[in-house]
Scaffold this motif. Structure first.
Motif, PDB file in Angstrom:
ATOM      1  N   HIS A 174      -3.915   8.907   7.130  1.00  0.00           N
ATOM      2  CA  HIS A 174      -4.494   7.564   7.034  1.00  0.00           C
ATOM      3  C   HIS A 174      -3.400   6.504   7.193  1.00  0.00           C
ATOM      4  O   HIS A 174      -3.580   5.513   7.908  1.00  0.00           O
ATOM      5  N   THR A 198      -8.494  16.569   7.128  1.00  0.00           N
ATOM      6  CA  THR A 198      -7.540  17.668   7.231  1.00  0.00           C
ATOM      7  C   THR A 198      -8.151  18.949   6.659  1.00  0.00           C
ATOM      8  O   THR A 198      -8.892  18.922   5.688  1.00  0.00           O
ATOM      9  N   ARG A 258       0.838  -1.200   0.000  1.00  0.00           N
ATOM     10  CA  ARG A 258       0.000   0.000   0.000  1.00  0.00           C
ATOM     11  C   ARG A 258       0.879   1.259   0.000  1.00  0.00           C
ATOM     12  O   ARG A 258       0.616   2.225  -0.697  1.00  0.00           O
ATOM     13  N   VAL A 306     -10.078  10.740   3.279  1.00  0.00           N
ATOM     14  CA  VAL A 306      -9.659   9.654   2.382  1.00  0.00           C
ATOM     15  C   VAL A 306     -10.768   8.632   2.206  1.00  0.00           C
ATOM     16  O   VAL A 306     -11.341   8.141   3.184  1.00  0.00           O
ATOM     17  N   ARG A 328       2.524   7.579  -6.005  1.00  0.00           N
ATOM     18  CA  ARG A 328       1.564   8.549  -6.538  1.00  0.00           C
ATOM     19  C   ARG A 328       1.824   9.948  -5.962  1.00  0.00           C
ATOM     20  O   ARG A 328       1.844  10.940  -6.692  1.00  0.00           O
ATOM     21  N   ASP A 354       0.876   4.217  -2.798  1.00  0.00           N
ATOM     22  CA  ASP A 354       0.450   5.575  -2.450  1.00  0.00           C
ATOM     23  C   ASP A 354       1.594   6.576  -2.538  1.00  0.00           C
ATOM     24  O   ASP A 354       1.427   7.685  -3.039  1.00  0.00           O
ATOM     25  N   ALA A 397      -1.641  19.891   1.003  1.00  0.00           N
ATOM     26  CA  ALA A 397      -2.961  19.774   1.637  1.00  0.00           C
ATOM     27  C   ALA A 397      -3.675  18.507   1.173  1.00  0.00           C
ATOM     28  O   ALA A 397      -4.382  17.868   1.947  1.00  0.00           O
ATOM     29  N   ARG A 398      -3.466  18.130  -0.067  1.00  0.00           N
ATOM     30  CA  ARG A 398      -4.155  16.960  -0.592  1.00  0.00           C
ATOM     31  C   ARG A 398      -3.437  15.657  -0.251  1.00  0.00           C
ATOM     32  O   ARG A 398      -4.036  14.583  -0.289  1.00  0.00           O
ATOM     33  N   LEU A 448      -1.942  15.291   2.706  1.00  0.00           N
ATOM     34  CA  LEU A 448      -2.032  15.152   4.161  1.00  0.00           C
ATOM     35  C   LEU A 448      -3.044  14.094   4.638  1.00  0.00           C
ATOM     36  O   LEU A 448      -2.709  13.276   5.494  1.00  0.00           O
ATOM     37  N   PRO A 449      -4.262  14.074   4.086  1.00  0.00           N
ATOM     38  CA  PRO A 449      -5.188  13.039   4.570  1.00  0.00           C
ATOM     39  C   PRO A 449      -4.689  11.623   4.301  1.00  0.00           C
ATOM     40  O   PRO A 449      -4.928  10.722   5.108  1.00  0.00           O
ATOM     41  N   ILE A 450      -3.972  11.442   3.200  1.00  0.00           N
ATOM     42  CA  ILE A 450      -3.447  10.105   2.898  1.00  0.00           C
ATOM     43  C   ILE A 450      -2.372   9.736   3.913  1.00  0.00           C
ATOM     44  O   ILE A 450      -2.343   8.622   4.432  1.00  0.00           O
TER      45      ILE A 450
END
Lengths: 227, 118
Positions: free
Chosen positions: A211, B34, A123, B45, A130, A127, A203-204, A206-208
């Motif tokens: 996670h 976030t 994983r 996500v 990318r 990720d 910012a985009r 960060l959530p990944i």
């Protein structure tokens, strides 16, 4: 977490509304980005002098940048101001963090014998490859072309380990600690970065990364690794 | 899902029931979303067949439909928590209808989604 969801009974209807919403959103994002680029290029103009003084990293090639950049960007920010030192540092640190994550996770595929660790590693490779591509695109536009390399002190220490020993070190140093640091790095850039595109990439991402951090903590708990 | 049910759904307002036989396996990370102060949105996500996809909900949507008092992070995060189930449900539908591309959930989507006129 989660259940799978279907919407096929209302799909047609929603697709219509959603398509509209999406088009609208794309347009407004475009406008905002253009505005941001304009404001930024103004502020960059004043910052440029100081940025260039401390700038040993980025190759100076303002002319070629303009030529290589697709039309919308070139039109809204023709000056292609260079990255601030903090933004350059972010590109470098984020590049290293990602490359380390990928290199260590590739090691996990051979040196670990645990299915869960390997699946986590797989994983991470997908990720982070990318995320690295997204970062690369922006970095190249700003004239940073050097490929990021992994932190040799981390991969070096993992190379000689196998089985459970490897798992412990990989989970503690790379999965948990690596992502903890990455969250701080990407948070700071997403709030305080100077370059709008880099801020957006951060910012985009960060959530990944958050996670991943959560997955890493679960994995650590599962394998009895204290971090 | 049968055709009969589909036609019924178009005439009778149905409660938003969702979790069923999608062609994709859609999950959501439990990680805290976030805040993006440039776009005035929260990013979170979704996992589509295990692939991470970053989705967003606008601050406006959280203000209009989930009681956020302002577009500040401190107001948006609790509103997201309150609306988590509905947000996930609407997001999953959006993902399902666009083939799993990243989506931005805006206020209008929630307004439409609750009512389903004719």
């Amino acid at each position: 977490m989660t259940k799978s969801i279907s919407a096929n009974n209302r799909q047609g209807l929603n697709a219509l509304h959603f398509g509209k919403a999406l088009r609208r959103s794309r347009r407004s994002v475009g406008v905002i980005a253009a505005l941001a680029a304009l404001t930024l290029s103004a502020s960059f103009a004043s910052m440029n002098a100081s940025a260039q003084n401390g700038n040993a990293v980025a190759p100076a090639r303002p002319g070629s940048d303009g030529a290589a950049t697709p039309a919308p960007l070139a039109a809204s920010a023709p000056s292609q101001a260079k990255l601030s030192p903090a933004d350059q540092q972010f590109v470098q640190d984020a590049g290293t963090a990602g490359a380390t994550e990928i290199a260590a996770s590739k090691l996990a595929l051979t040196n670990s014998s645990d299915a869960q660790v390997k699946s986590f590693a797989q994983r991470m490779i997908a990720d982070h490859s990318r995320l690295a591509r997204n970062l690369d695109i922006v970095a190249k536009r700003q004239g940073i072309t050097a490929a990021a390399s992994a932190d040799a002190s981390v991969t070096g220490s993992l190379e000689s380990l196998h089985g459970a020993d490897f798992d412990k070190a990989y989970i503690a140093q790379v999965a948990v600690e690596g992502h903890r640091k990455a969250i701080a790095l990407f948070s700071t850039e997403s709030k305080d970065g100077n370059n709008a595109q880099l801020k957006n990439v951060a910012a985009r991402a960060l959530p990944i990364i958050k996670h991943h951090y959560e997955m890493a903590q679960q994995l650590a708990k599962l394998k009895g690794v204290t971090s | 899902m049968t055709a009969a049910f589909a036609s019924l759904a178009s005439t009778v307002p149905q409660p938003r029931q969702a979790y069923e036989d999608s062609t994709m396996h859609i999950q959501f990370s439990d990680a805290v979303p976030t805040y993006d102060g440039d776009d005035f949105a929260l990013h979170f996500v979704a996992l589509i067949d295990g692939q991470t996809v970053v989705c967003s909900i606008s601050a406006e949507a959280l203000e209009d439909h989930f009681g956020a008092a302002s577009a500040r992070e401190d107001d948006l995060l609790p509103a997201f928590e309150r609306g988590r189930a509905r947000i996930r449900s609407v997001c999953a539908e959006a993902l399902d209808s666009n083939g799993g591309e990243s989506v931005v959930l805006r206020s209008g989507l929630f307004r439409v989604a609750g009512m389903e006129p004719e």
